[in-house]
Design an enzyme around this catalytic site. Structure first.
Site, PDB file in Angstrom:
ATOM      1  N   ASP A 306       0.884  -1.096   0.204  1.00  0.00           N
ATOM      2  CA  ASP A 306      -0.029   0.119   0.015  1.00  0.00           C
ATOM      3  C   ASP A 306       0.937   1.186   0.045  1.00  0.00           C
ATOM      4  O   ASP A 306       2.253   0.972   0.033  1.00  0.00           O
ATOM      5  CB  ASP A 306      -1.045   0.043   1.034  1.00  0.00           C
ATOM      6  CG  ASP A 306      -2.326   1.019   0.915  1.00  0.00           C
ATOM      7  OD1 ASP A 306      -2.246   1.817   0.148  1.00  0.00           O
ATOM      8  OD2 ASP A 306      -3.202   0.830   1.619  1.00  0.00           O
TER       9      ASP A 306
HETATM   10  C1  BGC Z   1      -5.229   3.099   0.361  1.00  0.00           C
HETATM   11  C2  BGC Z   1      -5.471   2.033  -0.919  1.00  0.00           C
HETATM   12  C3  BGC Z   1      -5.352   2.562  -2.024  1.00  0.00           C
HETATM   13  C4  BGC Z   1      -4.213   3.246  -2.374  1.00  0.00           C
HETATM   14  C5  BGC Z   1      -3.811   3.889  -3.787  1.00  0.00           C
HETATM   15  C6  BGC Z   1      -4.007   3.886   0.200  1.00  0.00           C
HETATM   16  O1  BGC Z   1      -3.819   4.915   0.850  1.00  0.00           O
HETATM   17  O2  BGC Z   1      -5.061   2.345   1.435  1.00  0.00           O
HETATM   18  O3  BGC Z   1      -6.765   1.181  -0.524  1.00  0.00           O
HETATM   19  O4  BGC Z   1      -5.470   1.612  -3.123  1.00  0.00           O
HETATM   20  O5  BGC Z   1      -3.942   4.237  -1.375  1.00  0.00           O
HETATM   21  O6  BGC Z   1      -4.622   4.978  -3.703  1.00  0.00           O
END
Ligand code: BGC
Length: 749
Positions: A306
């Site tokens: 993430d």
């Molecule tokens: C979130 C994810 C997301 C990623 C990309 C993160 O902060 O937890 O769910 O896919 O950002 O935007």
């Protein structure tokens, strides 16, 4: 109805025609890999945010976003990057034409400048539709989709998301969220399929099918991303990205099955949980990322981190002394691709680690092979993007209709005193008020055109708020006064003055669109202003219809007695206004059922599948399960009766199946849909059994007086649980089956 069925037949036929022949064998990919330098391999494992290569700089992007050629060329030639994501922090939705020009530039430059011409994989959060593309179809958020209890509908909604994401030129969607929603305070509760393993697993299967279909090489399909592996949703504090305490047995019982189901359905990628479990950040957890995910679950797809989570091993979790150690930990734990995303330090550090011998190159090969196979499976080696004209249904009325149907089927009627709903008398005057009455943003929630979804300038033109939808149908008999914002009362006298002139009041409460850490709150209690709004309106003596558009179950206890009806709409998306209005007016007969237990108090969070706590000789009623509304609850404008349960045998012998059925009849005056829910109660087990647990369900539609037999085929797996050795088992013993008020005992051998 007929035309819709026809459309979907055509749509799915069309979707399969789009499958491209897979051009490269595994052996060809391995020989491509043999030509790659360490730097090229590391590049494939790197994902940067669009902001890194766009004009304006990170979080200060030019609108609409434009590629900065010098930066892009450096990313390709120096860092050999393999993946890019999202719209860029601080920016929002853009048109398909703008996407096309951005993506074409990226792919063209990559073709021209990269030595091996490995296509760049673009990924995006198309969370409840292709929300970063102007004009795309926005569906209810996942919690509302779960409330439909209609997996086929959820599959179709995801197929539209896939279609419109590919129509944007993007083949990878960071969806669905498969974290179980067992902590209602969590800011991302609305992104889940609710609290129940059986329901959420059915939805997980549907979502992966809808997004990926039979082959992700189809120009109408995308690679799905199960997220966030594992246990992200269950922090001790209820706040996003805070520690989770999770024994392995509970992790396997509640949080793993949705991922297992998605893997069995063929999910191509997984995103890792940002947080820590039992003191170990998941990004550094070999047991979860390799022993469990690879060795046990046999997942062969790509595991992406993430946002910035490798660096966080150093600067947040403090399990790494510096970034280099952090990179080593994460890669050795099992990460394939790093969502870096704002710089190239990851590349430099990983190259150094390999050159120093701290990470074997063979470890990179494992990840690079998975990434190349994903790109191959997506057909990217032959075609990175398709022509606009291949997507005639983008943003079409048919897709909007499907979103409307999903929103309609999600709406959950929690109270309907003296059948005040549906509203029948069009001469009646209605006051429509409350912060959610006239806001598209409050219907959609976060991940809508922008990350937090609060920007009102990017909303899709022509989509109707609840007020506009009611005005369209009810005409001049609608009086509007906002009455309160989310957290402040307004124009009290004006509101009450208007309330006195009407017959009924529709008050629409809501919650600020938000997600992740910005969405953390301290209590589920309704903001005081919204409580006061309802109390003041109630004091007028006019009947009140309460409409709720919440990110998570906000406590309704003080106002439940004050209102005649409660229409719970979750975050129903762009067609939510129309669906809610049609539900109030009886054009939609509500059939949604709660995918979670609705708590009666902010600190009384007990799930329906609780353990026994109250069957004691002494009075322990304080331990009783007393939610405002039960999991699976939802009223209809009609009534259903159930006949006693009939079983094909009294004993479920080893390896066999048992048929369980009953008849359901619509005894009311209008057509309606009913969700037949089969629960079971394991009378004695080696691990304290739940009072009841959902094990199967089916949604049926019945005309007035129509009766239908609903049958379930059950085997031992339907009654399995995780024992004290963390193994899934079915123990011999008596099981009570429960459907509506009907019960039946069977013996499982
Ligand atoms: C979130 C994810 C997301 C990623 C990309 C993160 O902060 O937890 O769910 O896919 O950002 O935007």
């Amino acid at each position: 109805m007929k035309s819709k069925v026809l459309f979907f037949l055509t749509f799915f036929a069309f979707a399969t025609q789009g499958i491209l022949a897979q051009s490269m064998s595994d052996a060809a990919l391995d020989s491509l890999m043999a030509k790659m330098s360490v730097e090229e391999k590391v590049g494939q494992m790197t994902q940067i945010d669009l902001g890194v290569i766009a004009e304006g700089g990170i979080c200060a992007l030019k609108q609409p976003q434009q590629i900065n050629l010098a930066k892009l060329r450096e990313a390709i030639t120096k860092y050999k990057i393999g993946s890019i994501l999202n719209v860029g922090c601080g920016s929002g939705t853009i048109s398909r034409a703008d996407w096309s020009s951005l993506l074409q530039t990226i792919h063209k430059e990559n073709k021209k400048l990269s030595r091996l011409q490995i296509p760049i994989l673009y990924g995006i959060d198309a969370i409840h539709g292709a929300n970063y593309t102007k004009g795309a179809t926005l569906f209810p958020q996942q919690i509302g989709q779960a409330a439909t209890w209609n997996p086929l509908l959820v599959e179709k909604a995801n197929a539209v998301s896939a279609y419109e994401t590919r129509a944007t030129g993007i083949p990878w969607n960071f969806s669905p969220v498969l974290d179980l929603g067992r902590q209602p305070l969590w800011s991302r509760f609305f992104e889940t399929y609710g609290e129940d393993v059986c329901l959420a697993s059915a939805m997980a299967h549907a979502a992966i099918r809808g997004l990926q279909g039979d082959s992700v090489s189809s120009k109408y399909k995308v690679a799905a991303c199960m997220k966030h592996f594992l246990g992200y949703s269950f922090s001790l504090s209820g706040k996003d990205r805070t520690p989770v305490w999770l024994p392995e047995r509970e992790m396997r019982a509640y949080f793993l099955p949705t991922f297992q189901e998605a893997i069995a359905t063929g999910a191509k990628t997984v995103m890792i949980n940002s947080g820590d479990i039992n003191g170990t950040p998941v990004h550094a957890n070999y047991d979860i990322l390799t022993t469990l995910l690879r060795d046990e679950l046999k997942f062969e797809g790509v595991a992406v981190t993430d946002w910035e989570d490798i660096y966080k091993l150093e600067n947040l979790h403090r399990v790494a002394a510096n970034k280099k150690d952090a990179v080593k930990m994460a890669i050795m734990a099992g990460v394939d691709m790093s969502m870096v995303p704002n710089d190239f330090q990851f590349c430099d550090l990983l190259v150094q680690l390999v050159k120093e011998g701290a990470i074997p190159e063979s470890r990179l090969d494992l990840s690079v092979r998975r990434i190349l196979r994903l790109k191959r499976d997506l057909g990217l080696f032959s075609e990175t993007m398709f022509a606009n004209k291949d997507y005639p249904n983008f943003g079409s009325a048919t897709f909007a209709n499907l979103s409307y149907q999903t929103a309609s089927e999600s709406i959950t009627l929690l109270k309907n005193k003296e059948r005040i709903l549906p509203l029948r008398d069009t001469k009646e005057k209605l006051l429509v008020c409350g912060p959610a009455a006239h806001s598209l943003n409050l219907l959609n929630g976060a991940w809508t055109h922008t990350w937090q979804g609060v920007d009102t300038t990017t909303n899709t033109p022509g989509k109707k708020t609840i007020l506009q939808a009611l005005q369209q149908q009810w005409g001049s008999a609608i009086v509007y006064e906002k009455g309160a914002s989310l957290d402040a009362l307004q124009e009290e006298e004006q509101l009450l003055g208007k309330a006195k002139t009407v017959d009924k009041i529709v008050v629409c409460l809501g919650e600020l669109p938000c997600t992740e850490v910005p969405g953390n709150i301290k209590s589920l209690d309704l903001p005081e202003a919204q409580l006061q709004l309802v109390k003041q309106l109630a004091a007028t003596g006019k009947p009140i219809i309460l409409v709720c558009c919440f990110n998570r179950p906000r406590i309704l206890t003080p106002i439940i007695p004050l209102v005649a009806a409660i229409v719970y709409a979750y975050l129903p998306g762009d067609e939510g206004g129309m669906a809610i209005a049609d539900c109030l007016l009886g054009k939609v007969n509500p059939s949604g059922k709660l995918p979670f237990t609705y708590p009666a108090a902010s600190n009384d969070l007990v799930h329906y599948d609780r353990k026994r706590t109250e069957d004691l000789d002494i009075d322990f009623s304080m331990n009783a399960y007393q939610p405002s509304f039960d999991f699976g609850f939802g009223l209809s404008y009609t009534q259903f009766t159930y006949t006693p349960i009939i079983i094909s045998a009294d004993t479920l012998t080893k390896g066999s199946k048992i048929l369980v059925n009953c008849k359901v009849k619509n005894t009311g005056a209008v057509k309606g849909a009913e969700v037949v829910q089969l629960y079971y109660n394991d009378l004695v087990a080696s691990i304290t059994p739940s009072v009841k647990k959902l094990t199967a369900f089916q949604k049926i539609v019945l005309a007035p007086n129509e009766e239908q037999r609903v049958q379930f085929e059950l085997d031992a797996a339907h009654f399995s649980f995780i024992n004290k050795n963390n193994e899934r088992v079915t123990e011999p013993g008596w099981i009570e089956l429960l459907i509506d008020q009907q019960k039946k005992l069977i013996y499982v051998e």
